[in-house]
Design a protein around this motif. Structure first.
Motif, PDB file in Angstrom:
ATOM      1  N   GLY A  46       0.827  -1.310  -0.143  1.00 26.12           N
ATOM      2  CA  GLY A  46       0.125  -0.597  -0.318  1.00 26.12           C
ATOM      3  C   GLY A  46       0.405   1.657  -0.030  1.00 26.12           C
ATOM      4  O   GLY A  46       0.845   2.301   0.451  1.00 26.12           O
ATOM      5  N   ILE A  47       1.404   1.336  -1.013  1.00 25.37           N
ATOM      6  CA  ILE A  47       2.612   2.507  -1.101  1.00 25.37           C
ATOM      7  C   ILE A  47       3.365   2.777  -2.540  1.00 25.37           C
ATOM      8  O   ILE A  47       2.708   1.738  -3.660  1.00 25.37           O
ATOM      9  N   THR A  48       3.508   4.420  -2.129  1.00 26.97           N
ATOM     10  CA  THR A  48       3.843   4.373  -3.859  1.00 26.97           C
ATOM     11  C   THR A  48       4.928   4.452  -4.518  1.00 26.97           C
ATOM     12  O   THR A  48       5.968   3.638  -3.968  1.00 26.97           O
ATOM     13  N   PRO A  49       5.321   4.180  -5.608  1.00 27.73           N
ATOM     14  CA  PRO A  49       7.114   3.847  -5.803  1.00 27.73           C
ATOM     15  C   PRO A  49       7.596   4.509  -5.280  1.00 27.73           C
ATOM     16  O   PRO A  49       8.823   4.418  -5.177  1.00 27.73           O
ATOM     17  N   GLY A  50       7.406   5.889  -4.742  1.00 26.38           N
ATOM     18  CA  GLY A  50       8.136   6.820  -4.037  1.00 26.38           C
ATOM     19  C   GLY A  50       9.029   6.402  -2.952  1.00 26.38           C
ATOM     20  O   GLY A  50       9.770   6.309  -2.824  1.00 26.38           O
ATOM     21  N   ALA A  51       7.931   5.994  -2.563  1.00 23.66           N
ATOM     22  CA  ALA A  51       8.704   5.315  -1.187  1.00 23.66           C
ATOM     23  C   ALA A  51       8.883   4.358  -0.956  1.00 23.66           C
ATOM     24  O   ALA A  51      10.059   3.768  -0.757  1.00 23.66           O
ATOM     25  N   LEU A  52       8.897   3.434  -2.471  1.00 22.05           N
ATOM     26  CA  LEU A  52       9.802   2.192  -2.608  1.00 22.05           C
ATOM     27  C   LEU A  52      11.261   2.189  -2.964  1.00 22.05           C
ATOM     28  O   LEU A  52      11.920   1.552  -1.874  1.00 22.05           O
ATOM     29  N   TYR A  53      11.212   3.623  -3.873  1.00 23.65           N
ATOM     30  CA  TYR A  53      12.419   3.391  -4.249  1.00 23.65           C
ATOM     31  C   TYR A  53      13.361   4.291  -3.355  1.00 23.65           C
ATOM     32  O   TYR A  53      14.790   4.217  -3.676  1.00 23.65           O
ATOM     33  N   PHE A  54      12.790   4.539  -2.188  1.00 22.23           N
ATOM     34  CA  PHE A  54      13.758   6.030  -1.552  1.00 22.23           C
ATOM     35  C   PHE A  54      14.381   4.338  -0.172  1.00 22.23           C
ATOM     36  O   PHE A  54      15.485   4.847   0.043  1.00 22.23           O
ATOM     37  N   HIS A  55      13.725   3.448  -0.664  1.00 21.55           N
ATOM     38  CA  HIS A  55      14.077   1.995   0.149  1.00 21.55           C
ATOM     39  C   HIS A  55      15.353   1.290  -0.568  1.00 21.55           C
ATOM     40  O   HIS A  55      15.888   0.472  -0.363  1.00 21.55           O
ATOM     41  N   PHE A  56      14.753   0.687  -1.661  1.00 27.00           N
ATOM     42  CA  PHE A  56      14.693  -0.264  -2.253  1.00 27.00           C
ATOM     43  C   PHE A  56      15.523   0.578  -3.767  1.00 27.00           C
ATOM     44  O   PHE A  56      14.677   1.222  -4.592  1.00 27.00           O
ATOM     45  N   SER A  57      16.328  -0.285  -4.785  1.00 30.67           N
ATOM     46  CA  SER A  57      16.485   0.355  -6.207  1.00 30.67           C
ATOM     47  C   SER A  57      15.624  -0.302  -6.579  1.00 30.67           C
ATOM     48  O   SER A  57      15.481   0.153  -7.714  1.00 30.67           O
TER      49      SER A  57
END
Length: 212
Positions: A46-57
């Motif tokens: 339930g997150i946005t792409p920005g939230a995911l890519y902030f933590h993982f490439s």
């Protein structure tokens, strides 16, 4: 930015990363590396792409994180270190492999890791160290036979455990894993433990999730 604000931002970031890891573990457990996708993981978390890519490439980094963090959150059975506690930990892990998505996904990805990067034996070495610590305690208590090499035995036990759980997964979805591990130990113990130590050991079935 105040100290309180910085702490709040950090806590939210930690919570978000944990949510991503939890969602990723569920998706990798269900679909494997090849069948998983970043979009599925984002939807599950339930997150946005920005939230995911902030933590993982990307998916590869997510898979590696799940694989190496597979032991996080596990609470080993209590008791004195030694052979009995090692057996208890082994059987506890059997139960967790039936219910714990992070451990299940981490184990699955350790087998599938050729699909997403160079081989990394970190998760296996983690368990070798955990098992070796219990075997060293057993050695100090006089529970092991004189010719046992603790570190070699720990490596052998992890490799045997890995093969047992994999075949159990393929054959029965791990529903027989507890029984298979008990059999493994019963064949293994005469070659490593003193008769006095073997007489004191038990195979507690409280971690056998298939029996509940």
């Amino acid at each position: 930015m105040t100290k309180e604000t910085v702490q709040s931002v950090h806590e939210r970031a930690v919570a978000t990363r944990e949510r991503i890891i939890r969602a990723a573990s569920e998706v990798f457990d269900e679909y494997g590396y090849s069948g998983a996708s970043v979009s599925k993981i984002m939807s599950r978390a339930g997150i946005t792409p920005g939230a995911l890519y902030f933590h993982f490439s990307g998916k590869q980094a997510l898979a590696h994180a799940v694989m190496v963090e597979q032991g996080n959150g596990l609470e080993s059975p209590p008791g004195d270190d030694g052979l009995q506690r090692l057996i208890d930990i082994n059987l506890y892990l059997a139960g967790q492999l039936q219910t714990n998505s992070l451990l299940r996904a981490g184990v699955r990805l350790a087998v599938e890791q050729g699909e997403f990067g160079a081989p990394d034996d970190t998760p296996y070495q983690y368990w070798v160290a955990q098992f070796a610590a219990q075997l060293l305690a057993a050695q100090e208590k006089g529970e092991l036979l004189a010719d046992v090499d603790v570190h070699e035995l720990a490596w052998t036990l992890v490799s045997s455990y890995s093969g047992t759980q994999l075949l159990s997964q393929i054959s029965t979805g791990r529903s027989d894993l507890y029984r298979r591990l008990v059999a493994l130990w019963r064949y293994l113990l005469p070659g490593i433990a003193t008769p006095a130590a073997r007489a004191q050991l038990s195979f507690n079935n409280q971690w056998d999730q298939s029996a509940t």
